[in-house]
Design an enzyme around this catalytic site. Structure first.
Site, PDB file in Angstrom:
ATOM      1  N   CYS A   9       2.092  13.446  -8.284  1.00 13.29           N
ATOM      2  CA  CYS A   9       1.354  12.228  -8.604  1.00 13.29           C
ATOM      3  C   CYS A   9       0.295  12.404  -9.559  1.00 13.29           C
ATOM      4  O   CYS A   9       0.414  13.401 -10.298  1.00 13.29           O
ATOM      5  CB  CYS A   9       0.557  11.488  -7.320  1.00 13.29           C
ATOM      6  SG  CYS A   9      -0.645  12.367  -6.535  1.00 13.29           S
ATOM      7  N   ASN A  12      -3.142  14.314  -7.258  1.00 12.37           N
ATOM      8  CA  ASN A  12      -3.021  15.111  -6.060  1.00 12.37           C
ATOM      9  C   ASN A  12      -3.941  15.272  -5.200  1.00 12.37           C
ATOM     10  O   ASN A  12      -4.186  16.075  -4.406  1.00 12.37           O
ATOM     11  CB  ASN A  12      -2.655  16.491  -6.795  1.00 12.37           C
ATOM     12  CG  ASN A  12      -1.965  17.515  -5.487  1.00 12.37           C
ATOM     13  OD1 ASN A  12      -2.256  18.633  -5.557  1.00 12.37           O
ATOM     14  ND2 ASN A  12      -1.189  17.039  -4.693  1.00 12.37           N
ATOM     15  N   CYS A  14      -4.126  11.739  -3.216  1.00  9.17           N
ATOM     16  CA  CYS A  14      -3.784  10.522  -2.707  1.00  9.17           C
ATOM     17  C   CYS A  14      -2.191  10.687  -1.985  1.00  9.17           C
ATOM     18  O   CYS A  14      -1.739  10.847  -1.026  1.00  9.17           O
ATOM     19  CB  CYS A  14      -3.999   9.211  -3.429  1.00  9.17           C
ATOM     20  SG  CYS A  14      -5.833   9.010  -3.638  1.00  9.17           S
ATOM     21  N   ARG A  15      -1.344  10.207  -3.197  1.00 15.46           N
ATOM     22  CA  ARG A  15       0.028   9.855  -2.903  1.00 15.46           C
ATOM     23  C   ARG A  15       0.695  11.284  -2.621  1.00 15.46           C
ATOM     24  O   ARG A  15       1.608  11.546  -1.491  1.00 15.46           O
ATOM     25  CB  ARG A  15       0.736   9.323  -4.040  1.00 15.46           C
ATOM     26  CG  ARG A  15       0.181   7.736  -4.148  1.00 15.46           C
ATOM     27  CD  ARG A  15       0.607   7.126  -5.570  1.00 15.46           C
ATOM     28  NE  ARG A  15      -0.254   7.817  -6.499  1.00 15.46           N
ATOM     29  CZ  ARG A  15       0.119   7.612  -7.835  1.00 15.46           C
ATOM     30  NH1 ARG A  15       1.253   6.685  -8.042  1.00 15.46           N
ATOM     31  NH2 ARG A  15      -0.560   8.009  -8.617  1.00 15.46           N
ATOM     32  N   SER A  16       0.560  11.998  -3.650  1.00 20.85           N
ATOM     33  CA  SER A  16       1.410  13.461  -3.338  1.00 20.85           C
ATOM     34  C   SER A  16       1.115  14.318  -2.107  1.00 20.85           C
ATOM     35  O   SER A  16       2.088  14.730  -1.489  1.00 20.85           O
ATOM     36  CB  SER A  16       1.703  14.179  -4.634  1.00 20.85           C
ATOM     37  OG  SER A  16       0.499  14.776  -5.004  1.00 20.85           O
ATOM     38  N   ASP A 126      -0.348   3.629  -6.907  1.00 22.87           N
ATOM     39  CA  ASP A 126      -1.435   4.451  -6.724  1.00 22.87           C
ATOM     40  C   ASP A 126      -2.587   3.620  -6.015  1.00 22.87           C
ATOM     41  O   ASP A 126      -3.007   2.501  -6.325  1.00 22.87           O
ATOM     42  CB  ASP A 126      -2.183   4.390  -8.339  1.00 22.87           C
ATOM     43  CG  ASP A 126      -3.329   5.666  -8.263  1.00 22.87           C
ATOM     44  OD1 ASP A 126      -3.823   6.071  -7.040  1.00 22.87           O
ATOM     45  OD2 ASP A 126      -3.655   6.227  -9.358  1.00 22.87           O
TER      46      ASP A 126
HETATM   47  P1  4NP Z   1      -3.181  10.121  -6.663  1.00 27.60           P
HETATM   48  O1  4NP Z   1      -4.370   9.134  -7.007  1.00 27.60           O
HETATM   49  O2  4NP Z   1      -2.521  10.215  -8.174  1.00 27.60           O
HETATM   50  O3  4NP Z   1      -2.271   9.351  -5.547  1.00 27.60           O
HETATM   51  O4  4NP Z   1      -3.917  11.280  -6.241  1.00 27.60           O
HETATM   52  C1  4NP Z   1      -5.372   9.163  -7.989  1.00 27.60           C
HETATM   53  C2  4NP Z   1      -6.426   9.976  -7.731  1.00 27.60           C
HETATM   54  C3  4NP Z   1      -7.346  10.221  -8.633  1.00 27.60           C
HETATM   55  C4  4NP Z   1      -7.498   9.548  -9.909  1.00 27.60           C
HETATM   56  C5  4NP Z   1      -6.361   8.598 -10.185  1.00 27.60           C
HETATM   57  C6  4NP Z   1      -5.259   8.601  -9.184  1.00 27.60           C
HETATM   58  N1  4NP Z   1      -8.321   9.703 -10.716  1.00 27.60           N
HETATM   59  O5  4NP Z   1      -8.381   9.096 -11.998  1.00 27.60           O
HETATM   60  O6  4NP Z   1      -9.192  10.586 -10.439  1.00 27.60           O
END
Ligand code: 4NP
Length: 161
Positions: A9, A12, A14-16, A126
């Protein structure tokens, strides 16, 4: 032979990592941990070394998935040598991966939800900036897709379980 699966994702956190924890446990339930290695990474590097977002961790724990040992890392070129499946959470993640993938990458580089049989969407949205409900939706999508991905891998690679 070990089949290697990488979930990707943006951050790294939340989703992955959710997909990592859920799929790893699904693999373990089928007693296939010796055959399938699971990892996750982000296309971005802002959260390297961090534990998953506490909202993802607590939500996952309500369903029995422990994400607490996971640490964020950024995807790297070596991943294309290592992993048979590189599965992106959304179209942006996939485009970033396609932009750096070696032309001769022989594995499966695609959206994770392409493996989800009755999917209503092809992206895991996201949840980072939302009000928190997004984390439950992520879990639902990931749980369903994990079952279908595992069945697909079992059949394709003729794994006995
Ligand atoms: P992820 O979510 O891609 O599912 O881990 C996010 C986590 C952090 C950020 C964006 C999306 N960020 O902009 O810091």
């Amino acid at each position: 032979m070990t089949i290697k699966v990488l979930f990707v994702c943006l951050g790294n956190i939340c989703r992955s990592p959710t997909a990592h924890g859920v799929f790893e446990q699904t693999v373990a339930k089928h007693q296939l941990s010796g055959h399938i290695l699971v990892d996750s990474a982000g296309t971005g590097g802002w959260h390297i070394g961090e534990t998953p977002d506490s909202r993802a961790t607590s939500r996952a724990l309500t369903r029995g998935y422990d994400l607490s040992q996971l640490r964020a890392r950024q995807v790297c070129l070596q991943d294309f040598n290592e992993f048979d499946y590189i599965l992106a959470m959304d179209h942006n993640n996939l485009a970033e991966l396609q932009a750096i993938a070696p032309a001769d990458y022989h594995g499966e580089l695609t959206l994770f939800l392409n493996y989800s049989a009755g999917r209503e969407t092809d992206e895991v949205p996201d949840p980072y900036y939302g009000n928190g409900d997004g984390f439950e939706y992520v879990l639902q999508l990931v749980e369903r897709a994990s079952k279908d991905l595992l069945q697909n891998i079992i059949e394709r690679h003729r794994l006995l379980c």
